[in-house]
Design an enzyme around this catalytic site. Structure first.
Site, mmCIF file in Angstrom:
data_model
loop_
_atom_site.group_PDB
_atom_site.id
_atom_site.type_symbol
_atom_site.label_atom_id
_atom_site.label_comp_id
_atom_site.label_asym_id
_atom_site.label_seq_id
_atom_site.Cartn_x
_atom_site.Cartn_y
_atom_site.Cartn_z
ATOM 1 N N THR A 51 72.216 93.383 43.976
ATOM 2 C CA THR A 51 71.276 94.473 43.735
ATOM 3 C C THR A 51 72.013 95.774 43.450
ATOM 4 O OG1 THR A 51 69.802 93.355 45.299
ATOM 5 C CG2 THR A 51 69.169 95.550 44.618
ATOM 6 N N TYR A 139 78.228 83.941 50.067
ATOM 7 C CA TYR A 139 77.016 84.292 49.324
ATOM 8 C C TYR A 139 76.748 83.190 48.305
ATOM 9 C CZ TYR A 139 74.078 87.189 46.171
ATOM 10 O OH TYR A 139 73.082 87.681 45.370
ATOM 11 N N LYS A 167 74.791 83.672 53.242
ATOM 12 C CA LYS A 167 73.585 84.207 52.619
ATOM 13 C C LYS A 167 73.183 83.203 51.548
ATOM 14 C CE LYS A 167 71.889 87.562 49.286
ATOM 15 N NZ LYS A 167 72.217 88.657 48.347
ATOM 16 N N VAL A 210 68.798 88.978 53.689
ATOM 17 C CA VAL A 210 69.461 89.986 52.863
ATOM 18 C C VAL A 210 68.420 90.373 51.822
ATOM 19 C CG1 VAL A 210 71.360 90.510 51.294
ATOM 20 C CG2 VAL A 210 71.737 89.002 53.267
#
Length: 309
Positions: A51, A139, A167, A210
């Site tokens: 993001t 991730y 994540k 997250v």
């Protein structure tokens, strides 16, 4: 490490604002960080995640962003650096920079574009872990990387002391949380990397989310998670249904499953008044039509939340 005690339930991957010439606006970035902390929209800030458009900012810009946000926030909340890169070498270098600056952990995306084997992924994370004392969060985002880290690989990596969590963008494989927990024998904590999957991940033993959406509805997300964990299931479901439209609005009027960052940035600009909606190509800044659409959804959500018993 008690992950929840250290980083909390809501980890927020902060947006990166840009000037009119598309250079990084560090002054506004600092204001965004302070705004999110003051709002109590998150327990931990992640700098230069997806993001945060890490894929479009240079090594030097990333390190500068790490510096600015650490200077602005200090120790008010834990800070996690997004240090993933195509090569193991660059990832190690970025992680070392974050460690020098006093970051609390690094979040590292599964290597993208080069399409390595599972053994290559294992060696990648193993090598990084050897070169830092920071806690590392794997991730996994197959939607963007076009491959997923296998539960067996996660199990092997869980034996490395400073790899502490995953994540997972759980939308493509909603039961993978269970597989990750089983294969790691509970050594790794799992965070949902998909806002719409947080309850599903929690129900399998995950610990939080997250969340890009936390930029604007972090308080409602917190209420939803707390309600679920304290047995108020009916309330948590109502809150999820309320939030679902907000999360979908980040894809704009087209409702196409693309990178939602432009929508998150537009929503934050609407809510905070900070000039943050500009994105770097190839991401496109949303139109005025999209802005009005997102604003309407946010207003409906806030009204519904205020009326919820």
């Amino acid at each position: 490490m008690d992950i929840v005690k250290k980083f909390g339930r809501i980890l927020l991957p902060m947006i990166t604002p840009f000037n009119e010439d598309f250079s990084v606006n560090y002054e506004i970035a600092r204001k965004v960080a302070s705004y999110l902390v003051e709002k109590n929209y998150c327990d931990t800030l992640i700098v230069a995640g997806t993001t945060g458009e890490f894929h479009s900012i240079s090594f030097e810009e990333r390190v500068k962003l790490f510096e600015e946000i650490k200077d602005e926030v200090g120790d008010k909340v834990p800070l996690i650096a997004g240090t993933g890169a195509v090569t193991t070498k660059e990832t190690i270098e970025l992680t070392k920079e974050a460690e020098k600056l006093g970051y609390d952990a690094a979040m590292i995306v599964v290597p993208y574009y080069c399409h390595p084997t599972q053994e290559g992924i294992y060696q990648h994370f193993k090598e990084i872990a050897k070169k830092t004392s920071l806690p590392l969060i794997i991730y996994n985002i197959p939607l963007f990387v076009n491959m997923s880290i296998a539960p067996e690989t996660v199990g092997r990596l869980s034996e490395i002391d400073n790899i502490v969590a995953v994540k997972d963008e759980a939308g493509l494989n909603p039961l993978q949380t269970s597989e990750f927990i089983k294969k790691s024998k509970g050594r790794l904590s799992v965070y949902s990397g998909d806002d719409v999957m947080v309850l599903q991940v929690l129900s399998q033993g995950g610990v939080g989310v997250v969340s890009g959406g936390a930029h604007v509805v972090g308080d409602i997300i917190r209420d939803m998670i707390d309600s679920f964990l304290t047995g108020k299931t009916e309330r948590s479901i109502k809150l999820f249904q309320l939030l679902y439209d907000v999360f979908k609005s980040f894809f704009g009027i087209s409702d196409t499953r693309v990178n939602p960052t432009p929508g998150v940035k537009m929503a934050l600009e609407i809510e905070s008044g900070l000039p943050v909606s500009r994105t770097r190509l190839p991401l496109l800044t949303y139109s005025e039509e999209d802005r009005n659409f997102i604003k309407e959804i946010l207003e409906k959500a806030r009204k519904a939340y205020s009326e919820l018993e």
